[in-house]
Design an enzyme around this catalytic site. Structure first.
Site, mmCIF file in Angstrom:
data_model
loop_
_atom_site.group_PDB
_atom_site.id
_atom_site.type_symbol
_atom_site.label_atom_id
_atom_site.label_comp_id
_atom_site.label_asym_id
_atom_site.label_seq_id
_atom_site.Cartn_x
_atom_site.Cartn_y
_atom_site.Cartn_z
ATOM 1 N N HIS A 263 0.728 -1.114 0.158
ATOM 2 C CA HIS A 263 0.032 0.001 0.133
ATOM 3 C C HIS A 263 0.991 1.642 0.285
ATOM 4 O O HIS A 263 1.933 1.174 0.353
ATOM 5 C CB HIS A 263 -0.984 0.153 1.604
ATOM 6 C CG HIS A 263 -1.736 1.182 1.377
ATOM 7 N ND1 HIS A 263 -2.935 1.401 0.470
ATOM 8 C CD2 HIS A 263 -1.507 2.229 2.531
ATOM 9 C CE1 HIS A 263 -2.992 2.875 -0.089
ATOM 10 N NE2 HIS A 263 -2.815 3.533 1.391
ATOM 11 N N SER A 264 0.427 2.047 -0.785
ATOM 12 C CA SER A 264 0.804 3.456 -1.176
ATOM 13 C C SER A 264 2.671 3.296 -0.991
ATOM 14 O O SER A 264 3.218 3.375 -1.607
ATOM 15 C CB SER A 264 0.542 4.292 0.342
ATOM 16 O OG SER A 264 1.052 5.513 0.379
ATOM 17 N N TYR A 265 3.663 4.313 0.231
ATOM 18 C CA TYR A 265 4.701 4.321 0.152
ATOM 19 C C TYR A 265 5.654 2.715 0.058
ATOM 20 O O TYR A 265 5.868 1.982 -0.260
ATOM 21 C CB TYR A 265 5.436 4.854 1.268
ATOM 22 C CG TYR A 265 6.207 5.337 1.227
ATOM 23 C CD1 TYR A 265 6.453 6.701 0.507
ATOM 24 C CD2 TYR A 265 7.932 4.376 1.801
ATOM 25 C CE1 TYR A 265 8.218 6.929 0.906
ATOM 26 C CE2 TYR A 265 9.119 4.920 1.173
ATOM 27 C CZ TYR A 265 9.270 6.208 1.121
ATOM 28 O OH TYR A 265 10.435 6.800 0.701
ATOM 29 N N GLY A 267 4.429 0.385 -1.717
ATOM 30 C CA GLY A 267 4.500 -0.046 -3.354
ATOM 31 C C GLY A 267 6.508 0.481 -4.195
ATOM 32 O O GLY A 267 6.753 -0.220 -4.729
ATOM 33 N N THR A 291 -2.149 -1.006 -3.475
ATOM 34 C CA THR A 291 -3.278 0.201 -3.996
ATOM 35 C C THR A 291 -2.683 1.262 -3.146
ATOM 36 O O THR A 291 -2.117 1.485 -2.355
ATOM 37 C CB THR A 291 -3.717 -0.530 -2.632
ATOM 38 O OG1 THR A 291 -2.889 -0.054 -0.682
ATOM 39 C CG2 THR A 291 -4.194 -1.768 -2.992
#
Length: 396
Positions: A263-265, A267, A291
């Site tokens: 999720h977010s960072y 990735g 995500t």
């Protein structure tokens, strides 16, 4: 409500405040009240620092309660999620660094009992950056909505039901905060009682400022002037932590197929891992579900081969007003983007929950078919080679 009363008693006891009948009240969203009504706050409060004296002014009350309350509430939630990971999900803590001494700062990740031995499937969960800790997607959702949307617990239980082993990373636990030594307090001068009224007022103002600074420490426990940070060895940033977890746990696990939700960072940290361990990741990871990832293949200088791999093995569920799974125009030439069915960044993991597991199932099936076709092709080639060899031998 009974849960409201219980919460009030616990919170007021923690902060040494009167109940609403004594002039103060506590206001939290209903999900937060429901959550806290199920937590043994008395036990968790033992882990906190000594309680404050009751504030004497409205200004001190604002510092000591309204702000510090939030900090302690978040701490309570973090410990409660850890408790659920251990009791509901049956995960265990693994200390990192693995060779850490008792004296040095340490962090941890969570593993299922079969995380290193399951030969089939392993699910790795990587959260975004910030204040969230292992097992959480977003504290805001835990407080304002529910545990399912705000924590990774549904992903863990679903994975376990479907035969995955599980690793829950903890990329934001990067340092130990310690208080800086307090400055010595000067002793009052013997002539203090003979000071003029104006001088005493100025001194009172200075004392008042000291008191405000004292409460500021509790309003903002990470204030730079009050604490110093000691980095955790080889885990001093989210990227370092993900790399360390790969080298010491994921790469050593028995699973033939590794799946990742980032999720977010998270990735960005995963793409950084690929840059550092490209061949290993390609060899072990079957599929990646991002995500609302904030990775950037250009800024991170990802190679062409990494971009091509992401195109084939990754999908990014992004915040969008479009219905769930609707293709979204890609910003860069990396993994395909689809709508998470929500415009709220923190909700993207929860809203894409079922789609992610469907994506993993399809990726696994595709991988198994490709493996089967490869084996069949090699077998056919060997059979033809053996037949030609026998035919030539008979003609001699």
């Amino acid at each position: 409500m009974h849960s409201d009363n219980r919460l009030l008693r616990h919170i007021c006891a923690q902060f040494q405040l009167r109940t609403s009948s004594g002039g103060f009240s506590v206001s939290l969203p209903t999900p937060g009240l429901d959550l806290l009504s199920r937590i043994d706050l008395d036990e968790l409060m033992k882990k906190d620092e000594p309680l404050l004296n009751f504030p004497k002014t409205l200004e001190e009350f604002e510092y000591a309660f309204n702000e510090r309350k939030s900090y302690h509430l978040y701490s309570i939630i973090t410990h409660y999620v850890y408790e659920l990971l251990e009791t509901k999900c049956n995960l265990t803590k693994e200390i990192v660094p693995v060779d850490a001494t008792e004296e040095e700062p340490r962090s941890f990740i969570y593993l299922s009992a079969d995380a290193m031995s399951n030969p089939a499937k392993l699910l790795v969960l990587i959260q975004g950056c910030g204040v969230v800790r292992a097992g959480q997607w977003a504290r805001r959702l835990i407080i304002n909505q529910d545990l399912d949307s705000g924590t990774q617990i549904p992903f863990i239980t679903r994975a376990q039901e479907e035969g995955y082993s599980v690793m829950v990373l903890n990329p934001n636990e990067n340092h130990l905060e310690v208080e800086r030594p307090a400055k010595p307090t000067p002793l009052p001068s013997p002539e203090a009682s003979d000071e003029p009224a104006e001088k005493r007022e100025r001194k009172d103002e200075r004392e008042s400022k000291k008191k405000r600074d004292f409460y500021e420490k509790y309003r903002n426990p990470q204030k730079e002037s009050e604490t110093e940070q000691i980095p955790i060895r080889e885990n001093g940033s989210p990227e370092e932590h993900v790399l360390y977890a790969w080298d010491h746990f994921v790469s050593k696990a028995a699973a033939r197929n590794v799946f990742v939700v980032a999720h977010s960072y998270g990735g960005l940290s995963l793409v950084e891992l690929m840059i550092q361990r490209e061949a290993q990741v390609k060899n072990r990871v079957c599929a990646v579900a991002m995500t609302d990832s904030v990775h950037n293949i250009w800024h991170q200088d990802a190679s062409k081969s990494i971009q091509e791999w992401l195109q084939q093995h990754c999908r990014n569920w992004v915040s969008s007003p479009e219905p769930l799974d609707t293709p979204v125009e890609p910003m860069l030439s990396d993994c395909p983007r689809v709508s998470a069915g929500t415009e709220r960044h923190e909700l993207t993991s929860w809203r894409s929950f079922n789609s992610i597991f469907q994506f993993f199932s399809e990726a696994l099936q595709t991988g198994e078919e490709e493996t089967s076709n490869t084996v069949t092709t090699r077998s056919s080639h060997r059979t033809k080679h053996d037949h030609d060899h026998d035919h030539n031998h008979n003609n001699l």
